[in-house]
Design a protein around this motif. Sequence first.
Motif, mmCIF file in Angstrom:
data_model
loop_
_atom_site.group_PDB
_atom_site.id
_atom_site.type_symbol
_atom_site.label_atom_id
_atom_site.label_comp_id
_atom_site.label_asym_id
_atom_site.label_seq_id
_atom_site.Cartn_x
_atom_site.Cartn_y
_atom_site.Cartn_z
ATOM 1 N N ASP A 122 -4.803 15.948 -0.918
ATOM 2 C CA ASP A 122 -6.211 15.924 -1.310
ATOM 3 C C ASP A 122 -6.693 17.321 -1.693
ATOM 4 O O ASP A 122 -7.466 17.486 -2.645
ATOM 5 C CB ASP A 122 -7.068 15.371 -0.166
ATOM 6 C CG ASP A 122 -7.007 13.850 -0.072
ATOM 7 O OD1 ASP A 122 -6.864 13.209 -1.123
ATOM 8 O OD2 ASP A 122 -7.106 13.320 1.047
ATOM 9 N N THR A 176 -8.988 15.746 -4.501
ATOM 10 C CA THR A 176 -9.341 14.323 -4.467
ATOM 11 C C THR A 176 -10.110 13.927 -3.211
ATOM 12 O O THR A 176 -10.033 12.777 -2.772
ATOM 13 C CB THR A 176 -8.058 13.473 -4.584
ATOM 14 O OG1 THR A 176 -7.072 13.953 -3.652
ATOM 15 C CG2 THR A 176 -7.497 13.520 -5.986
ATOM 16 N N ASP A 177 -10.830 14.884 -2.623
ATOM 17 C CA ASP A 177 -11.637 14.612 -1.434
ATOM 18 C C ASP A 177 -10.736 13.995 -0.356
ATOM 19 O O ASP A 177 -9.795 14.624 0.080
ATOM 20 C CB ASP A 177 -12.817 13.709 -1.790
ATOM 21 C CG ASP A 177 -13.887 13.666 -0.718
ATOM 22 O OD1 ASP A 177 -13.864 14.547 0.170
ATOM 23 O OD2 ASP A 177 -14.747 12.769 -0.740
ATOM 24 N N GLN A 178 -10.981 12.738 0.051
ATOM 25 C CA GLN A 178 -10.154 12.095 1.076
ATOM 26 C C GLN A 178 -9.416 10.872 0.515
ATOM 27 O O GLN A 178 -9.114 9.932 1.238
ATOM 28 C CB GLN A 178 -11.014 11.675 2.273
ATOM 29 C CG GLN A 178 -11.589 12.856 3.056
ATOM 30 C CD GLN A 178 -12.253 12.418 4.342
ATOM 31 O OE1 GLN A 178 -12.878 11.352 4.412
ATOM 32 N NE2 GLN A 178 -12.109 13.225 5.373
ATOM 33 N N TYR A 179 -9.116 10.911 -0.752
ATOM 34 C CA TYR A 179 -8.468 9.769 -1.408
ATOM 35 C C TYR A 179 -7.111 9.455 -0.782
ATOM 36 O O TYR A 179 -6.848 8.324 -0.359
ATOM 37 C CB TYR A 179 -8.323 10.049 -2.898
ATOM 38 C CG TYR A 179 -7.647 8.938 -3.674
ATOM 39 C CD1 TYR A 179 -8.278 7.707 -3.845
ATOM 40 C CD2 TYR A 179 -6.390 9.128 -4.232
ATOM 41 C CE1 TYR A 179 -7.668 6.683 -4.554
ATOM 42 C CE2 TYR A 179 -5.768 8.112 -4.946
ATOM 43 C CZ TYR A 179 -6.412 6.889 -5.102
ATOM 44 O OH TYR A 179 -5.791 5.885 -5.800
ATOM 45 N N PHE A 180 -6.232 10.457 -0.727
ATOM 46 C CA PHE A 180 -4.898 10.224 -0.174
ATOM 47 C C PHE A 180 -4.949 10.020 1.344
ATOM 48 O O PHE A 180 -4.130 9.291 1.898
ATOM 49 C CB PHE A 180 -3.958 11.380 -0.536
ATOM 50 C CG PHE A 180 -3.465 11.325 -1.957
ATOM 51 C CD1 PHE A 180 -2.410 10.502 -2.315
ATOM 52 C CD2 PHE A 180 -4.080 12.071 -2.945
ATOM 53 C CE1 PHE A 180 -1.964 10.425 -3.624
ATOM 54 C CE2 PHE A 180 -3.643 12.008 -4.266
ATOM 55 C CZ PHE A 180 -2.586 11.174 -4.611
ATOM 56 N N THR A 181 -5.919 10.633 1.983
ATOM 57 C CA THR A 181 -6.086 10.413 3.423
ATOM 58 C C THR A 181 -6.418 8.955 3.694
ATOM 59 O O THR A 181 -5.875 8.339 4.621
ATOM 60 C CB THR A 181 -7.205 11.317 3.975
ATOM 61 O OG1 THR A 181 -6.870 12.687 3.731
ATOM 62 C CG2 THR A 181 -7.385 11.111 5.473
ATOM 63 N N GLY A 182 -7.296 8.390 2.878
ATOM 64 C CA GLY A 182 -7.644 6.983 3.030
ATOM 65 C C GLY A 182 -6.487 6.055 2.719
ATOM 66 O O GLY A 182 -6.249 5.066 3.438
ATOM 67 N N LEU A 183 -5.750 6.363 1.657
ATOM 68 C CA LEU A 183 -4.585 5.541 1.321
ATOM 69 C C LEU A 183 -3.553 5.566 2.446
ATOM 70 O O LEU A 183 -2.912 4.553 2.743
ATOM 71 C CB LEU A 183 -3.933 6.057 0.023
ATOM 72 C CG LEU A 183 -4.535 5.610 -1.304
ATOM 73 C CD1 LEU A 183 -3.720 6.175 -2.457
ATOM 74 C CD2 LEU A 183 -4.601 4.086 -1.385
ATOM 75 N N THR A 189 0.838 -1.205 0.000
ATOM 76 C CA THR A 189 0.000 0.000 0.000
ATOM 77 C C THR A 189 0.869 1.250 0.000
ATOM 78 O O THR A 189 0.527 2.264 -0.609
ATOM 79 C CB THR A 189 -0.920 0.015 1.237
ATOM 80 O OG1 THR A 189 -1.593 -1.221 1.341
ATOM 81 C CG2 THR A 189 -1.939 1.139 1.138
ATOM 82 N N GLU A 243 0.473 6.631 -6.852
ATOM 83 C CA GLU A 243 -0.684 7.490 -7.052
ATOM 84 C C GLU A 243 -0.309 8.970 -6.903
ATOM 85 O O GLU A 243 -0.854 9.830 -7.596
ATOM 86 C CB GLU A 243 -1.792 7.122 -6.063
ATOM 87 C CG GLU A 243 -2.536 5.854 -6.431
ATOM 88 C CD GLU A 243 -3.270 6.002 -7.756
ATOM 89 O OE1 GLU A 243 -4.384 6.547 -7.769
ATOM 90 O OE2 GLU A 243 -2.717 5.569 -8.797
ATOM 91 N N HIS A 288 -1.027 11.494 -10.030
ATOM 92 C CA HIS A 288 -1.807 12.715 -9.897
ATOM 93 C C HIS A 288 -0.949 13.954 -10.150
ATOM 94 O O HIS A 288 -1.425 14.935 -10.733
ATOM 95 C CB HIS A 288 -2.436 12.784 -8.501
ATOM 96 C CG HIS A 288 -3.677 11.961 -8.352
ATOM 97 N ND1 HIS A 288 -3.643 10.588 -8.209
ATOM 98 C CD2 HIS A 288 -4.988 12.305 -8.346
ATOM 99 C CE1 HIS A 288 -4.883 10.129 -8.095
ATOM 100 N NE2 HIS A 288 -5.719 11.145 -8.176
#
Length: 275
Positions: free
Chosen positions: A66, A71-78, A14, A21, A25
């Motif tokens: 983000d 990207t909203d919370q995309y990188f926060t989730g990753l 991950t 990612e 981006h």
Amino acid sequence: MTFRPQPLSPFASTRHYFGSELRRHRERANLSLVQLADIVNSSKSTLARIETAELMPPPDMPSCLDIAFGTDQYFTGLYELAKQDIHPDKYKRYMNFEARAEVIEQYGAQALPGLFQTEQYARELLRRQEHLTAEMVDERVTARMSRQERQQSSNPPFRWAIIDESVLRRQVGSRSCMHQQLASLLEQVDTPNSKVQVMPFSAGPHSLLGGALTLLTLPDGTSVAYEESIEAGHLYEDPDAVKKWRRQYDVLRANSHSLAESAAMIRTAMEDYRP
């Protein structure tokens, strides 16, 4: 000399996927490393090392990314997934339990439990492990501090810690480091979400003297126990085994100082470390 980006292996972990990612981006936004570094208040070298998974992103970077990329919370989730890569495989199951636990009860014989450590105290402890490079120390400190993030959430776990008096007496780092650590601990002695007791020398020996213990109560009411020695830890999920460890913890709690007495002992120790 023309800069050539290093090849990536996004599916290795991950953490690698986070880096790939980030590059995808960044290139889609036509931003150089220098340009993105200015936007997220970082450095070119840091971003380059994150892209190649050589370095874990600092905790505040995912939200900045983000915002930068929309990207909203995309990188926060990753990041929430990637930061688990820091921990050795044998601890990941325990970390998953800890992240879900509603009640966390701990005993620390020689050092404060990680959930109560300040960043400087944690760093000083980890620096004593000679097999860890400076970069590995940084990553472990980041991982340890990230475990405390739930305490600031709207639904924090209830924590109860019993610490041996030796934790107060053994200086870790500078006097200032210890003073700040004990000041932080004092603030957590008796709050709605945390309790701290001190096991005094005067109580004599006890069954948990040689190690550290954590009891986790999960949302469904089940409990697990994690017992840790110097270089090894064991996770107990069998109800009978957990019951044995809980019994020992309850005896320890009964023989420790009260919350008020513990607070007084911590204040006294703080005076010894006043800069």
